[in-house]
Design an enzyme around this catalytic site. Structure first.
Site, PDB file in Angstrom:
ATOM      1  N   HIS A  29       0.875  -1.173   0.000  1.00  0.00           N
ATOM      2  CA  HIS A  29       0.000   0.000   0.000  1.00  0.00           C
ATOM      3  C   HIS A  29       0.916   1.227   0.000  1.00  0.00           C
ATOM      4  O   HIS A  29       2.026   1.164   0.536  1.00  0.00           O
ATOM      5  CB  HIS A  29      -0.839  -0.037   1.283  1.00  0.00           C
ATOM      6  N   CYS A  60      -4.613   2.402  -4.039  1.00  0.00           N
ATOM      7  CA  CYS A  60      -3.427   2.899  -3.313  1.00  0.00           C
ATOM      8  C   CYS A  60      -2.263   1.918  -3.436  1.00  0.00           C
ATOM      9  O   CYS A  60      -1.544   1.656  -2.458  1.00  0.00           O
ATOM     10  CB  CYS A  60      -3.726   3.172  -1.845  1.00  0.00           C
ATOM     11  N   ASP A  96       2.934  -4.396   8.504  1.00  0.00           N
ATOM     12  CA  ASP A  96       1.726  -3.623   8.231  1.00  0.00           C
ATOM     13  C   ASP A  96       0.550  -4.598   8.380  1.00  0.00           C
ATOM     14  O   ASP A  96       0.313  -5.450   7.520  1.00  0.00           O
ATOM     15  CB  ASP A  96       1.818  -3.045   6.812  1.00  0.00           C
ATOM     16  N   GLN A 137      -4.571  -5.175   7.033  1.00  0.00           N
ATOM     17  CA  GLN A 137      -5.542  -6.154   6.526  1.00  0.00           C
ATOM     18  C   GLN A 137      -5.497  -7.482   7.264  1.00  0.00           C
ATOM     19  O   GLN A 137      -6.430  -8.289   7.133  1.00  0.00           O
ATOM     20  CB  GLN A 137      -5.301  -6.399   5.024  1.00  0.00           C
ATOM     21  N   LYS A 162     -10.720  -0.726  10.240  1.00  0.00           N
ATOM     22  CA  LYS A 162     -10.784  -1.956   9.447  1.00  0.00           C
ATOM     23  C   LYS A 162     -11.071  -3.162  10.350  1.00  0.00           C
ATOM     24  O   LYS A 162     -11.255  -4.274   9.882  1.00  0.00           O
ATOM     25  CB  LYS A 162      -9.471  -2.172   8.693  1.00  0.00           C
TER      26      LYS A 162
HETATM   27  N1  C6P Z   1      -6.225   0.448   2.811  1.00  0.00           N
HETATM   28  C1  C6P Z   1      -7.956   0.042   1.178  1.00  0.00           C
HETATM   29  O1  C6P Z   1      -8.999   0.310   0.581  1.00  0.00           O
HETATM   30  P1  C6P Z   1      -5.137   3.766   7.059  1.00  0.00           P
HETATM   31  O2  C6P Z   1      -5.669   4.555   5.898  1.00  0.00           O
HETATM   32  O3  C6P Z   1      -4.026   4.479   7.757  1.00  0.00           O
HETATM   33  O4  C6P Z   1      -6.199   3.264   7.961  1.00  0.00           O
HETATM   34  O5  C6P Z   1      -4.507   2.421   6.432  1.00  0.00           O
HETATM   35  C2  C6P Z   1      -3.561   2.495   5.418  1.00  0.00           C
HETATM   36  C3  C6P Z   1      -3.268   1.128   4.886  1.00  0.00           C
HETATM   37  C4  C6P Z   1      -2.006   0.586   5.086  1.00  0.00           C
HETATM   38  N2  C6P Z   1      -1.727  -0.667   4.687  1.00  0.00           N
HETATM   39  C5  C6P Z   1      -2.633  -1.429   4.070  1.00  0.00           C
HETATM   40  C6  C6P Z   1      -2.259  -2.831   3.690  1.00  0.00           C
HETATM   41  C7  C6P Z   1      -3.917  -0.935   3.835  1.00  0.00           C
HETATM   42  O6  C6P Z   1      -4.813  -1.717   3.236  1.00  0.00           O
HETATM   43  C8  C6P Z   1      -4.239   0.381   4.225  1.00  0.00           C
HETATM   44  C9  C6P Z   1      -5.586   0.983   3.912  1.00  0.00           C
HETATM   45  C10 C6P Z   1      -7.566   0.843   2.401  1.00  0.00           C
HETATM   46  O7  C6P Z   1      -7.220  -0.879   0.833  1.00  0.00           O
HETATM   47  C11 C6P Z   1      -7.751   2.303   2.202  1.00  0.00           C
HETATM   48  S1  C6P Z   1      -6.689   2.960   0.979  1.00  0.00           S
END
Ligand code: C6P
Length: 407
Positions: free
Chosen positions: A123, A365, A200, A203, A227
């Site tokens: 991401h 992203c 990270d 997910q 999430k």
């Molecule tokens: N992915 C998706 O639609 P935040 O925005 O800080 O809560 O998470 C960022 C982020 C970092 N790593 C991974 C693997 C992610 O999937 C995400 C967020 C969402 O896939 C929003 S872009």
């Protein structure tokens, strides 16, 4: 006992609605999950009964707010199987957690010529903070390749590890491919070279539901509350105690200090030294309620049910002409990205929306990952334990409608 999804769905008020006069089919759970009524109630109760600042007041409301805030920290500690609540820092989300490590751990560590390793499935949140640090310090970002199924080959990772490697940051579960990465092995290999690893977990926390940072032995682990069936604007950074002790905060302000004079500030102990300013108290309490909820429904049953839906969806999709799934790893969580021949993903998403089906479309992203597969965009259906086989059937019928429209 079988997983009673109809019963579970009753806990999520938002799922009862109709969209474009169709029952809502919410398959955008990787972007954000929905919240059970108990999480909404916990936030509402906090504002109705206890709202006050934490760690600051001697009055009853402040003590109640502080107690609930710190109890939530212990819930997160147990959820992650961390050794100590002081290893849990509350942040805005995964993005802020990664930036905190980049600024407070790596900034001092990284020298010119050093290398930071990430994977090809990142991401943007796990690319840009490392690029910023690399540019500033004259270091290089190196990329662990993936195969056509969307898996990391550990031999490739091994080849990239060298005396120049200073840090590794990889996702536990890919937000596009669904791949579950071999984190334990990656951590072991990096540690053999004294290199720390950030995972990270944006997910993995929601899909695996059982996270054991002590067993993974990772140095940092980041996830987002929104999430994990919790509120937006709250997230967690786990870090090993000795690392948090050694790190210098990158944000200064109230609550992160033990004493301040114009000559010198002495920082508070972890985790507080990384929580400058009034925190998202309601968010923390809501996240604690989300973890309580997951415990109540049983994470093992929920993940087994999600895997069942994943297999059902993968086999149903394989029968739709012109649909190709991107990401077919042997170990996969319930995130399915796909392309429909000759139809732009935004058109797929718009037609599905008219059927009441919410999916994500675009580069998700992950522009470098799109390029790896020769794509600019995908359609992504991401499943949660409140989804049903009927909803997967609706997705499949929706895709038939897409094909009809564009033929
Ligand atoms: N992915 C998706 O639609 P935040 O925005 O800080 O809560 O998470 C960022 C982020 C970092 N790593 C991974 C693997 C992610 O999937 C995400 C967020 C969402 O896939 C929003 S872009």
């Amino acid at each position: 006992m079988p997983f009673d999804v109809s019963r579970i769905r009753e806990d999520f008020p938002i799922l009862r609605q109709r969209v474009h006069d169709r029952p809502l089919v919410y398959l955008d759970n990787a972007a954000t999950t929905q919240r059970p009524a108990s999480v909404i109630a916990a936030i509402s109760n906090y504002y109705s009964a206890d709202n006050s600042n934490v760690h600051r007041g001697v009055h009853d409301l402040s003590e109640r707010a502080t107690r609930s805030y710190e109890e939530a920290r212990v819930k997160v500690q147990r959820f992650l199987h961390a050794r100590d609540p002081r290893e849990i820092v509350f942040v805005r989300g995964t993005t802020e957690a990664i930036n905190l490590v980049a600024q407070s751990y790596c900034r001092r560590l990284i020298q010119s010529g050093d290398e930071i390793l990430v994977s090809a499935m990142e991401h943007h949140s796990n690319i840009v903070p490392w690029q910023m640090i690399s540019e500033e310090r004259g270091a290089a970002l190196r990329v662990i390749p993936i195969n056509d199924q969307g898996e990391i080959n550990l031999d490739d990772f091994d080849k990239l590890l060298s005396d120049r490697t200073r840090f590794v940051s990889v996702p536990h579960v890919s937000h596009v491919l669904g791949t579950v990465n071999p984190i334990k092995e990656i951590v072991e290999m990096a540690h053999r070279r004294n290199v720390a690893v950030l995972v990270d977990g944006a997910q993995s926390a929601p899909h695996l539901l059982e996270i054991d940072v002590s067993d993974l032995d990772c140095d940092f682990y980041a996830f987002s509350g929104h999430k994990l069936y919790g509120p937006t604007g709250i997230g967690v950074l786990y870090g090993k105690s000795h690392l948090f002790e050694s790190m210098i905060p990158y944000q200064g302000g109230g609550d992160m200090i033990s004493s301040v004079s114009f000559e010198k500030t002495i920082y508070n102990a972890p985790p507080y030294k990384f929580e400058a300013g009034t925190p998202n108290i309601a968010g923390v309490i809501g996240l604690g309620a989300a973890i309580d909820y997951l415990k109540l429904i049983g994470s093992e049953a929920a993940t087994a049910y999600e895997q069942e839906l994943l297999s059902y969806a993968m086999s149903s999709l394989s029968e739709v002409r012109g649909v190709r799934v991107v990401g077919t790893a042997a170990k996969k969580a319930a995130v399915i990205s796909f392309v429909v021949e000759n139809v732009h993903p935004h058109d797929v998403g718009t037609i599905l929306d008219l059927e009441g089906i919410a999916v994500r479309t675009g580069h998700c992203c992950a522009e470098p990952l799109m390029r790896r597969f020769g794509l600019t965009a995908v359609t992504r259906a991401s499943i949660a334990f409140y989804n049903t086989k009927n909803e997967i059937d609706s997705l499949i019928s929706g895709l038939a409608r897409v094909r009809e429209t564009f033929n």
